[in-house]
Enzyme design. Sequence first.
Site, mmCIF file in Angstrom:
data_model
loop_
_atom_site.group_PDB
_atom_site.id
_atom_site.type_symbol
_atom_site.label_atom_id
_atom_site.label_comp_id
_atom_site.label_asym_id
_atom_site.label_seq_id
_atom_site.Cartn_x
_atom_site.Cartn_y
_atom_site.Cartn_z
ATOM 1 N N HIS A 183 13.244 2.408 -26.842
ATOM 2 C CA HIS A 183 12.664 1.337 -26.023
ATOM 3 C C HIS A 183 12.189 1.965 -24.711
ATOM 4 O O HIS A 183 13.011 2.485 -23.948
ATOM 5 C CB HIS A 183 13.704 0.242 -25.752
ATOM 6 C CG HIS A 183 14.072 -0.518 -26.989
ATOM 7 N ND1 HIS A 183 14.999 -0.033 -27.902
ATOM 8 C CD2 HIS A 183 13.626 -1.693 -27.491
ATOM 9 C CE1 HIS A 183 15.094 -0.903 -28.906
ATOM 10 N NE2 HIS A 183 14.282 -1.921 -28.687
ATOM 11 N N ASP B 107 9.473 0.504 -28.350
ATOM 12 C CA ASP B 107 9.346 -0.957 -28.422
ATOM 13 C C ASP B 107 9.488 -1.623 -27.057
ATOM 14 O O ASP B 107 10.114 -1.078 -26.140
ATOM 15 C CB ASP B 107 10.466 -1.538 -29.303
ATOM 16 C CG ASP B 107 10.225 -1.307 -30.784
ATOM 17 O OD1 ASP B 107 9.297 -0.547 -31.133
ATOM 18 O OD2 ASP B 107 10.988 -1.888 -31.585
HETATM 19 ZN ZN LIG Z 1 12.169 -5.390 -29.385
#
Ligand SMILES: [Zn+2]
Length: 247
Positions: free
Chosen positions: A216, A65
């Site tokens: 992430h 992400d």
């Molecule tokens: Zn996010």
Amino acid sequence: MRALTLIILLMVAGTAGAADCPDNPAALGTARVLDVSAATTPRVGRKEFPQTLPLAPKEVVLTFDDGPWPGTTAAVLDALKRECVRATFFLLGRNAASSPSLVRREVAEGHTIGFHSFSHPLLGRMAPDRAEAEIDKGIVAVEAAADKPLPRKTRFFRFPGFVDSPLLLDRMEQRGIVVFGTDVWASDWNRMSPAQELNLILSRVRKSQGGIVLFHDTKAQTAAIVPQFLRSLRNEGFKIVHVRPAE
Ligand SMILES: [Zn+2]
């Protein structure tokens, strides 16, 4: 003769990932592709929803992400490429607009592009029309950054901070957008050493026996561990499933 054929077929199936990865015969590889549709699975990921993707035990779907991000995203892509592994990137529109070459690289290397809004607001706490406009602004920015058309019949979306609302979830489903939660996360929004993060995510993946895994690619500690994480998955018999939007 038939038995020999069967054995050869089994051997080929068992090394499908490596066969597709001529530069790295010991690669983890991508075991299979799963087309995902909002008609059958509008929402997936047991952290948020009652159901998840139809995965077998020890199958893993990798998701990243908030990118693309200079430096860290390229390192993650390098690690995925070395192992011939395909993942899904949930992109922020503003970051795609800042680093379009990274978006084009993700597309060119066969990864799935998902959407994650333009600027990461908590959409479920906004007026629904404003929230949907922010989602669409993100989609437009990411599609403008990609160098070829992205699938439109089905799209993948993840709510920033998992902050959704029943109304927005309904609207996403009507639009053919699959909302991704996750089954396992790396907690890489918390600062920790790469070794701590690696141990944490491996222990969680072992406990859950795979599933959707959330990282992430904006985080240096994550970029640092992805190579060893993929090696460990391979050594422990996990298989990578590449999810794609159904046409
Ligand atoms: Zn996010």
